[in-house]
Design a protein around this motif. Structure first.
Motif, PDB file in Angstrom:
ATOM      1  N   LEU A   1      10.106  17.791  54.047  1.00 46.82           N
ATOM      2  CA  LEU A   1       9.663  16.914  52.963  1.00 46.82           C
ATOM      3  C   LEU A   1       8.304  16.298  53.302  1.00 46.82           C
ATOM      4  O   LEU A   1       7.419  16.186  52.447  1.00 46.82           O
ATOM      5  CB  LEU A   1      10.703  15.814  52.725  1.00 46.82           C
ATOM      6  CG  LEU A   1      12.034  16.317  52.142  1.00 46.82           C
ATOM      7  CD1 LEU A   1      13.115  15.273  52.273  1.00 46.82           C
ATOM      8  CD2 LEU A   1      11.854  16.718  50.690  1.00 46.82           C
ATOM      9  N   LEU A   2       8.151  15.928  54.556  1.00 46.59           N
ATOM     10  CA  LEU A   2       6.879  15.363  55.004  1.00 46.59           C
ATOM     11  C   LEU A   2       5.749  16.396  54.852  1.00 46.59           C
ATOM     12  O   LEU A   2       4.709  16.120  54.241  1.00 46.59           O
ATOM     13  CB  LEU A   2       7.013  14.929  56.472  1.00 46.59           C
ATOM     14  CG  LEU A   2       5.797  14.294  57.128  1.00 46.59           C
ATOM     15  CD1 LEU A   2       5.498  12.955  56.491  1.00 46.59           C
ATOM     16  CD2 LEU A   2       6.037  14.109  58.628  1.00 46.59           C
ATOM     17  N   SER A   3       5.989  17.600  55.380  1.00 47.55           N
ATOM     18  CA  SER A   3       4.968  18.653  55.284  1.00 47.55           C
ATOM     19  C   SER A   3       4.656  18.967  53.826  1.00 47.55           C
ATOM     20  O   SER A   3       3.489  19.086  53.449  1.00 47.55           O
ATOM     21  CB  SER A   3       5.458  19.958  55.922  1.00 47.55           C
ATOM     22  OG  SER A   3       5.689  19.796  57.255  1.00 47.55           O
ATOM     23  N   GLY A   4       5.706  19.135  53.030  1.00 42.51           N
ATOM     24  CA  GLY A   4       5.522  19.521  51.626  1.00 42.51           C
ATOM     25  C   GLY A   4       4.665  18.506  50.893  1.00 42.51           C
ATOM     26  O   GLY A   4       3.721  18.881  50.183  1.00 42.51           O
ATOM     27  N   SER A   5       4.941  17.214  51.073  1.00 39.57           N
ATOM     28  CA  SER A   5       4.140  16.229  50.338  1.00 39.57           C
ATOM     29  C   SER A   5       2.695  16.222  50.826  1.00 39.57           C
ATOM     30  O   SER A   5       1.765  16.135  50.025  1.00 39.57           O
ATOM     31  CB  SER A   5       4.712  14.807  50.418  1.00 39.57           C
ATOM     32  OG  SER A   5       5.876  14.751  51.131  1.00 39.57           O
TER      33      SER A   5
END
Ligand code: SF4
Ligand code: SF4
Lengths: 384, 179
Positions: A192-196
């Motif tokens: 989720l961190l990478s995606g955002s």
């Protein structure tokens, strides 16, 4: 940067990558920095970096596309394209890292159901198929109902595939640094961190810094949230790792905090990857601030993956249960060949994305019922 | 079907390393690769220090984590207790090297994982593994657990033995004589 310069840059990264890959194929895998006691190196952590990115893009874009939250509709098309490309980049790096890729056929002929690597191959394979389905119906056919169905399937397969990737590490009872249920959970969080972060980077470059599109500010809020949770997770992981001085485990944490990985951890992971981005996001709500935070956290995330893979191997296994003290840590330094393959992965991702941007219409919003004006914003910096 | 195992009386080991070399000769391994090794540990405090030696190799575990993690069944266990690696199926993912708590697996020049195989071809002909026959002090006794007349069975019944890292639940087939 204009389109041609960007193409040239990524093509040169690929060219350098291909030279390294040829060296690897002709000279053999022993020219990597890995060793018998340190079997997994930079290519494994880079593979993780790419597939985490893919899963993250899928999960974050699902917030709009699958669950119908407004500003996120605009990101669906670019997300699915980049999710496919980063997954392929991950497979590419893994294919080069694996000395006998053709033997993977036996994963189908004589599959081992208890192997997390078997499930990793299968689940990411299924995930890729669903991503292609989503891409096909959303971009090529403009069939929103079917696109949404595939997006939902991709979402669930992404969760399964990615938490299972965490289990590849978490199942290893011989390696106390990784062992346990933390890894599958942490992998979803870090996706989720990478995606955002990646979506902010992408849409900032695409929409320009003066756009009034709500996409970047909306995802910036998510990035703030995920960064805070990651810091929380990291604090507890480190504290439980050190607590009780458990041999093997605490030694690994000391290598991370005060040993050979301390610079990576404190400077790149913590300062560049978490603290500065969070501070920037909290201080300023501008698009530029979001971009800076996202770019820094992506750099930090790359080293988070690196440290995750390396620190798990740094303490030699104690087979007798009487580790000679002080513990002599195992060393690993990636060679230029490994960096070349990383460059191949990055170049491949960039080049494919630029070509996709030219070839397909990624501007119109993806979701049928909730049209938004967000994505019809100014044309890209990178594609102008 | 025999059930192979080994008993190691480490107190008798001189640390000469002949077992390692004999194995390297048997399998034509380069000097940096080996299927068995000696681990040295110092015990006690000066001036009362003593060195202990533990010969270590694949334990042919009855609950082998290396087999559990292998995606292609390249690593498998046969009814005679031996854990094998089929080089035709091994992709070289090195997951088994990560899962084995005894650090006994190594990759060959093709990236395929190898380890001690209890010299399966050799023992099928009624021979003993070279690490056993080469040892000047009969540190190693190899045999059939199910054969009541075997030297191995007799010694296991007679002596107090232990295995390495029992808490890992791997159920090794290499036993060590307790001091
Ligand atoms: S010692 Fe290691 S390689 Fe041998 S069977 Fe046990 S887990 Fe597998
Ligand atoms: S390296 Fe080979 S034997 Fe080991 S787990 Fe992978 S495929 Fe199986």
């Amino acid at each position: 940067m204009n389109y041609r310069t960007a193409l040239g840059l990524f093509a040169s990264l690929i060219a350098f990558g291909l030279i390294g890959t040829l060296f690897l194929l002709f000279k053999g895998h022993h020219i990597m920095g890995t060793s018998q006691q340190f079997p997994w190196g930079l290519l494994i952590s880079t593979y993780v970096f790419f597939v985490v990115s893919s899963t993250g893009l899928c999960l974050v874009s699902s917030i709009g596309h699958v669950f119908g939250i407004e500003p996120f509709h605009a990101v669906a098309k670019r997300s699915v394209v980049l999710a496919i490309i980063t997954l392929m980049a991950g497979f590419l790096v893994m294919g080069i890292e694996t000395p006998q890729p053709l033997h993977m056929l036996y994963m189908m002929v004589t599959p081992n159901w208890t192997s997390a690597i078997f499930w990793m191959g299968s689940l990411y394979g299924v995930y890729l198929v669903f991503l292609f389905g989503e891409f096909w119906y959303m971009i090529m056919r403009e069939n929103h109902a079917k696109a949404r169905l595939f997006a939902l399937l991709a979402f669930f397969s992404a969760i399964a595939a990615h938490s299972n990737l965490g289990a590849v590490f978490g199942f290893l009872h011989a390696r106390p640094y990784w062992e346990g249920p933390y890894m599958p959970i942490y992998f979803i969080l870090s996706a989720l961190l990478s995606g955002s972060a990646i979506l902010i980077l992408l849409f900032y470059l695409h929409e320009g810094k003066d756009s009034s599109s709500p996409v970047v500010p909306a995802i910036a809020k998510l990035l703030t949230l995920f960064l805070s949770i990651t810091i929380f997770f990291t604090i507890w992981k480190v504290l439980t790792g050190l607590y009780g001085h458990v041999p093997g485990k605490a030694d690994a944490y000391r290598a991370l905090l005060t040993g050979p990985y301390a610079l990576n951890f404190w400077l790149l992971e913590v300062t560049v990857g978490m603290v500065i981005p969070l501070a920037v996001l909290l201080r300023k709500k501008t698009r530029k601030a979001a971009f800076t935070a996202a770019a820094l956290s992506i750099l930090g995330i790359f080293f988070m993956r690196y440290d995750l893979v390396m620190v798990g191997q740094v303490v030699p296994l104690d087979v007798i249960d009487q580790m000679p003290l002080p513990v002599t840590l195992l060393k690993y330094t990636p060679t230029w060949v490994e960096w070349a393959v990383v460059s191949l992965g990055i170049g491949f991702t960039g080049l494919c994305y630029l070509l996709a941007e030219k070839r397909f219409d990624l501007n119109s919003p993806a979701s049928g019922p909730h049209k938004t004006s967000a994505s019809t914003s100014s044309h890209a910096d990178v594609v102008s | 079907m025999p059930s192979y195992a080994m008993l190691i009386d480490a107190a008798k080991c001189t640390g000469c390393g002949a077992c390692r070399v004999a194995c390297q000769m048997q399998w034509q391994l380069p000097p940096e690769r080996f299927y068995n090794r000696l681990e040295f540990r110092e015990k006690g405090q000066y001036p009362k220090v003593k060195q202990e030696i533990f010969p270590v190799q694949c334990m042919h575990c009855d609950n082998p984590p290396c087999q559990e993690v292998c995606p292609t069944h390249a690593t498998y266990k046969t009814a005679d207790g031996i854990v094998h690696v089929n080089p035709k199926k091994c992709i070289g993912c090195k997951m088994c090297m990560m899962a084995c708590p005894y650090d006994v697996r190594q990759t060959n020049e093709k990236g395929i994982v190898e380890k001690c195989r209890f010299c399966d071809d050799y023992i099928a002909k009624g021979e003993q593994p070279p690490c056993v026959t080469t040892c000047m002090n009969t540190v190693r006794v190899f045999g059939d657990l199910d054969d009541p007349n075997s030297e191995l069975r007799r010694l296991l019944d007679e002596k107090q033995v232990f295995t390495l890292l029992p808490h890992k639940g791997t159920k090794p087939r290499i036993f060590y004589v307790s001091k």
